[in-house]
Scaffold this motif. Sequence first.
Motif, PDB file in Angstrom:
ATOM      1  N   ASP A 105       0.903  -1.123   0.035  1.00  0.00           N
ATOM      2  CA  ASP A 105       0.001   0.145   0.053  1.00  0.00           C
ATOM      3  C   ASP A 105       0.932   1.263   0.059  1.00  0.00           C
ATOM      4  N   SER A 106       0.209   2.264  -0.259  1.00  0.00           N
ATOM      5  CA  SER A 106       1.100   3.526  -0.231  1.00  0.00           C
ATOM      6  C   SER A 106       1.574   3.966   1.066  1.00  0.00           C
ATOM      7  N   LYS A 107       2.295   5.030   1.096  1.00  0.00           N
ATOM      8  CA  LYS A 107       3.187   5.515   2.288  1.00  0.00           C
ATOM      9  C   LYS A 107       2.218   6.090   3.243  1.00  0.00           C
ATOM     10  N   VAL A 108       2.589   5.986   4.780  1.00  0.00           N
ATOM     11  CA  VAL A 108       1.430   6.406   5.618  1.00  0.00           C
ATOM     12  C   VAL A 108       2.576   7.634   6.262  1.00  0.00           C
ATOM     13  N   GLU A 109       2.029   8.551   6.731  1.00  0.00           N
ATOM     14  CA  GLU A 109       2.601   9.562   7.469  1.00  0.00           C
ATOM     15  C   GLU A 109       3.046   9.142   9.028  1.00  0.00           C
ATOM     16  N   SER A 110       4.191   9.113   9.327  1.00  0.00           N
ATOM     17  CA  SER A 110       4.580   8.710  10.864  1.00  0.00           C
ATOM     18  C   SER A 110       4.332   9.749  11.625  1.00  0.00           C
ATOM     19  N   LYS A 111       3.164   9.535  12.214  1.00  0.00           N
ATOM     20  CA  LYS A 111       2.510  10.387  13.254  1.00  0.00           C
ATOM     21  C   LYS A 111       2.071   9.534  14.418  1.00  0.00           C
ATOM     22  N   GLN A 112       1.608  10.184  15.464  1.00  0.00           N
ATOM     23  CA  GLN A 112       0.830   9.529  16.449  1.00  0.00           C
ATOM     24  C   GLN A 112      -0.489   8.627  16.011  1.00  0.00           C
ATOM     25  N   SER A 113      -0.907   9.288  15.109  1.00  0.00           N
ATOM     26  CA  SER A 113      -2.429   8.829  14.497  1.00  0.00           C
ATOM     27  C   SER A 113      -2.032   7.840  13.460  1.00  0.00           C
ATOM     28  N   LYS A 114      -0.770   7.412  13.298  1.00  0.00           N
ATOM     29  CA  LYS A 114      -0.480   6.026  12.077  1.00  0.00           C
ATOM     30  C   LYS A 114      -1.438   4.990  12.755  1.00  0.00           C
ATOM     31  N   GLY A 115      -1.501   4.477  13.937  1.00  0.00           N
ATOM     32  CA  GLY A 115      -2.191   3.415  14.282  1.00  0.00           C
ATOM     33  C   GLY A 115      -3.511   3.468  13.705  1.00  0.00           C
ATOM     34  N   SER A 116      -4.450   4.351  13.786  1.00  0.00           N
ATOM     35  CA  SER A 116      -5.779   4.570  13.465  1.00  0.00           C
ATOM     36  C   SER A 116      -5.911   4.541  11.925  1.00  0.00           C
ATOM     37  N   ALA A 117      -4.822   5.189  11.250  1.00  0.00           N
ATOM     38  CA  ALA A 117      -4.846   5.117   9.674  1.00  0.00           C
ATOM     39  C   ALA A 117      -4.478   3.721   9.347  1.00  0.00           C
ATOM     40  N   LEU A 118      -3.608   3.138   9.930  1.00  0.00           N
ATOM     41  CA  LEU A 118      -3.152   1.491   9.484  1.00  0.00           C
ATOM     42  C   LEU A 118      -4.352   0.633   9.660  1.00  0.00           C
ATOM     43  N   ASN A 119      -4.856   0.643  10.598  1.00  0.00           N
ATOM     44  CA  ASN A 119      -6.129  -0.216  11.057  1.00  0.00           C
ATOM     45  C   ASN A 119      -7.073  -0.002  10.103  1.00  0.00           C
ATOM     46  N   GLU A 120      -7.584   1.186   9.666  1.00  0.00           N
ATOM     47  CA  GLU A 120      -8.458   1.318   8.687  1.00  0.00           C
ATOM     48  C   GLU A 120      -7.980   0.691   7.279  1.00  0.00           C
ATOM     49  N   LEU A 121      -6.680   0.960   7.034  1.00  0.00           N
ATOM     50  CA  LEU A 121      -6.262   0.209   5.749  1.00  0.00           C
ATOM     51  C   LEU A 121      -6.349  -1.213   5.869  1.00  0.00           C
ATOM     52  N   LEU A 122      -6.308  -1.813   6.899  1.00  0.00           N
ATOM     53  CA  LEU A 122      -5.935  -3.094   7.145  1.00  0.00           C
ATOM     54  C   LEU A 122      -7.582  -3.758   6.992  1.00  0.00           C
ATOM     55  N   GLU A 123      -8.200  -2.918   7.260  1.00  0.00           N
ATOM     56  CA  GLU A 123      -9.910  -3.527   7.136  1.00  0.00           C
ATOM     57  C   GLU A 123     -10.381  -3.255   5.973  1.00  0.00           C
ATOM     58  N   LEU A 124      -9.627  -2.169   4.981  1.00  0.00           N
ATOM     59  CA  LEU A 124     -10.138  -1.945   3.790  1.00  0.00           C
ATOM     60  C   LEU A 124      -9.539  -3.163   2.682  1.00  0.00           C
ATOM     61  N   ARG A 125      -8.339  -3.307   3.209  1.00  0.00           N
ATOM     62  CA  ARG A 125      -7.609  -4.425   2.178  1.00  0.00           C
ATOM     63  C   ARG A 125      -7.727  -5.649   2.604  1.00  0.00           C
ATOM     64  N   SER A 126      -8.681  -6.065   3.645  1.00  0.00           N
ATOM     65  CA  SER A 126      -9.068  -7.573   4.139  1.00  0.00           C
ATOM     66  C   SER A 126      -7.835  -8.057   4.546  1.00  0.00           C
ATOM     67  N   CYS A 127      -6.666  -7.249   5.309  1.00  0.00           N
ATOM     68  CA  CYS A 127      -5.517  -7.986   5.808  1.00  0.00           C
ATOM     69  C   CYS A 127      -5.845  -8.509   7.335  1.00  0.00           C
ATOM     70  N   SER A 128      -5.262  -9.255   7.736  1.00  0.00           N
ATOM     71  CA  SER A 128      -4.975  -9.860   9.156  1.00  0.00           C
ATOM     72  C   SER A 128      -3.873  -9.512  10.031  1.00  0.00           C
ATOM     73  N   SER A 129      -2.854  -9.157   9.043  1.00  0.00           N
ATOM     74  CA  SER A 129      -1.357  -8.684   9.475  1.00  0.00           C
ATOM     75  C   SER A 129      -0.829  -7.800   8.946  1.00  0.00           C
ATOM     76  N   CYS A 130       0.087  -7.022   9.515  1.00  0.00           N
ATOM     77  CA  CYS A 130       0.740  -5.798   9.072  1.00  0.00           C
ATOM     78  C   CYS A 130       2.171  -5.846   9.291  1.00  0.00           C
ATOM     79  N   LEU A 131       3.030  -5.474   8.162  1.00  0.00           N
ATOM     80  CA  LEU A 131       4.614  -5.165   8.424  1.00  0.00           C
ATOM     81  C   LEU A 131       4.706  -3.709   8.095  1.00  0.00           C
ATOM     82  N   PHE A 132       4.753  -2.819   9.035  1.00  0.00           N
ATOM     83  CA  PHE A 132       5.115  -1.343   8.878  1.00  0.00           C
ATOM     84  C   PHE A 132       6.445  -0.941   9.063  1.00  0.00           C
ATOM     85  N   PHE A 133       7.098  -0.541   8.013  1.00  0.00           N
ATOM     86  CA  PHE A 133       8.621  -0.060   8.469  1.00  0.00           C
ATOM     87  C   PHE A 133       8.519   1.490   8.633  1.00  0.00           C
TER      88      PHE A 133
END
Length: 322
Positions: A91-119
């Motif tokens: 997926d596209s890059k995510v801004e590294s801020k305190q709100s990255k957790g909520s943004a990535l959880n939404e991405l995981l739900e939209l892409r139907s993924c159960s795990s994440c590797l975030f660099f």
Amino acid sequence: MAKKRKRTDAPAEAAGADKPDDSAPERPPRTLFGFTEPAPDAEAAPAEAGSAVAPFRNKEKVLITCSRRIAYRYRHLMQDILSLLPHAKKDSKVESKQSKGSALNELLELRSCSSCLFFECRKQKDLYLWMVKSPGGPSIKFLVNAVHTMEELKLTGNHLKGSRPLITFSTNFDEQPHWKLVKEMITQIFATPKDHRKAKPFHDHVFAFSIVDGHVWFRNYQISVPHNEIDKVDKGGLDKMTLIEVGPRFCLNPIKIFGGSFGGPTWYENPYYISPNQIRALEKRQKAGKYAKKVKAKVRRKMHEMENTLEPDEFAELWKGE
């Protein structure tokens, strides 16, 4: 005119006789630490006649993404891991801020993924890796060290892209509870699901995870077996099987284990972890200490010269007039 078919007195049940149930037996529910075995005292519930139980199927999907302003070397490492996991999605890059957790959880739900590797890259120097199970957690934060990508290593090993790997762990993963949790997370994320549409039905490489000095070291090896012809193996050829490293290489230093997805209660904190900022601050202090020593040495030299003045030389002005 067509003849009428004679009525037979055979019972209708004979034609539709019950066929044996060829479906797989029901598996116990899966948890983070594997399958839970049923209690020994629990009585097995009788299965209803004609009800087919669907077999368990691993539908693990991994989302791989990174933060903005990531260094090129770490971006190439992410691309290497993405090529090793056929069940991963980018997926596209995510801004590294305190709100990255909520943004990535939404991405995981939209892409139907159960795990994440975030660099997550900070100061274009330090790389952090988040291993997350969504939506309920847990999540592990690592500091990535000793990064070597496939392009810079140029190793001779090569394996089929999309093939299923064999995952091996060192024995010290079973010694402490937090290492058991790390082992299960790595198994679920890096293991390619069976019969995945992008996976090849071959096992020609090995993922090796080992713990040395409290760090998790990753290596990828090709399984090389000598062949006589295209599809034939020499007699005793399995004994001559060798491993050839493919790459990439990296080292994971665990920082914290959280109970939720990208946060939550802290389950484990590494007491031996030192942040890269503290290491750089100590190096600066050492350099500053060298400069302070030089300044003190100059002051001591001047004080020594003032205390021990030289006597005037009687021949100093002998040839001055000429």
